[in-house]
Motif scaffolding. Structure first.
Motif, mmCIF file in Angstrom:
data_model
loop_
_atom_site.group_PDB
_atom_site.id
_atom_site.type_symbol
_atom_site.label_atom_id
_atom_site.label_comp_id
_atom_site.label_asym_id
_atom_site.label_seq_id
_atom_site.Cartn_x
_atom_site.Cartn_y
_atom_site.Cartn_z
ATOM 1 N N SER A 113 -4.242 0.224 0.788
ATOM 2 C CA SER A 113 -5.016 -0.583 1.715
ATOM 3 C C SER A 113 -6.477 -0.543 1.266
ATOM 4 O O SER A 113 -7.076 0.531 1.193
ATOM 5 N N VAL A 114 -7.039 -1.713 0.952
ATOM 6 C CA VAL A 114 -8.431 -1.784 0.533
ATOM 7 C C VAL A 114 -9.325 -1.521 1.739
ATOM 8 O O VAL A 114 -9.084 -2.023 2.835
ATOM 9 N N SER A 115 -10.338 -0.704 1.541
ATOM 10 C CA SER A 115 -11.300 -0.300 2.571
ATOM 11 C C SER A 115 -10.637 0.416 3.741
ATOM 12 O O SER A 115 -11.229 0.521 4.816
ATOM 13 N N CYS A 116 -9.431 0.870 3.570
ATOM 14 C CA CYS A 116 -8.664 1.592 4.597
ATOM 15 C C CYS A 116 -8.639 0.835 5.920
ATOM 16 O O CYS A 116 -8.732 1.425 7.001
ATOM 17 N N THR A 117 -8.533 -0.491 5.854
ATOM 18 C CA THR A 117 -8.467 -1.286 7.076
ATOM 19 C C THR A 117 -7.198 -0.986 7.855
ATOM 20 O O THR A 117 -7.183 -1.064 9.076
ATOM 21 N N ALA A 118 -6.149 -0.659 7.157
ATOM 22 C CA ALA A 118 -4.894 -0.240 7.793
ATOM 23 C C ALA A 118 -4.359 0.944 6.999
ATOM 24 O O ALA A 118 -4.407 0.951 5.778
ATOM 25 N N THR A 119 -3.871 1.938 7.694
ATOM 26 C CA THR A 119 -3.313 3.104 7.017
ATOM 27 C C THR A 119 -1.977 2.720 6.397
ATOM 28 O O THR A 119 -1.106 2.182 7.078
ATOM 29 N N PRO A 120 -1.828 2.972 5.101
ATOM 30 C CA PRO A 120 -0.559 2.624 4.463
ATOM 31 C C PRO A 120 0.596 3.454 5.032
ATOM 32 O O PRO A 120 0.417 4.602 5.396
ATOM 33 N N THR A 121 1.747 2.827 5.134
ATOM 34 C CA THR A 121 2.926 3.543 5.612
ATOM 35 C C THR A 121 3.627 4.161 4.414
ATOM 36 O O THR A 121 4.075 3.462 3.528
ATOM 37 N N CYS A 122 3.671 5.477 4.408
ATOM 38 C CA CYS A 122 4.319 6.169 3.303
ATOM 39 C C CYS A 122 5.046 7.406 3.797
ATOM 40 O O CYS A 122 4.724 7.955 4.827
#
Length: 163
Positions: A113-122
């Motif tokens: 996610s660029v600029s941490c706009t949304a937390t990636p689901t991992c």
């Protein structure tokens, strides 16, 4: 003819020069060969210098991207500072450009996610990163057929941060 005079190049025969001419029958052939080979050598030397300058520029472009990313590991959201650090690292390169970004990604690289706009689901740990790209258009000094008139040199550095 005396055998000793034959070895020394002296002729005792009437009508002949007393000393044989050594290599004067060529009438400047050696000078022409020297001129041709010297011009070829100068062309090779100039091409080598030009290639060396291109390699130097490629190394500097890559090092500038690395410097910007290293700055970004300490200040991950300061994209303008990362770009400035990259440009300051390549002061000998005219027209060097840079771009910077930061974000979050899964530690296995599956989602980001660029600029941490949304937390990636991992299913693994989430890590922060900075990415700096640099670019330069290099123009060779010699215009030789078969070699492009300009070459685009790119640098890219992506580092993980602790923030």
């Amino acid at each position: 003819m005396n055998p000793i005079s034959r070895i020394r190049g002296v002729s005792s025969m009437p009508g002949r020069s007393s000393v044989r001419s050594l290599g004067t029958e060529q009438n400047g052939q050696g000078l022409v060969e020297l001129a041709l080979l010297l011009s070829l050598f100068v062309l090779l030397l100039a091409g080598s210098v030009d290639l060396g300058q291109a390699c130097y520029a490629a190394i500097e472009v890559s090092a500038a991207a690395s410097a910007g990313a290293q700055y970004g590991t300490q200040h991950p959201t300061d994209t303008a500072g990362m770009q400035r650090a990259a440009l300051l690292n390549g002061p000998n390169l005219n027209n060097l450009t840079s771009s910077a970004s930061w974000g979050c990604e899964c530690s296995d690289g599956s989602s980001s996610s660029v600029s941490c706009t949304a937390t990636p689901t991992c299913s693994v740990t989430t890590v922060n990163f900075v990415n700096v790209k640099t670019s330069l258009i290099y123009t060779p000094a010699l215009n030789i057929v078969g070699i492009p008139s300009s070459i685009i040199l790119n640098g890219n550095s992506r580092l993980r941060t602790n923030h």
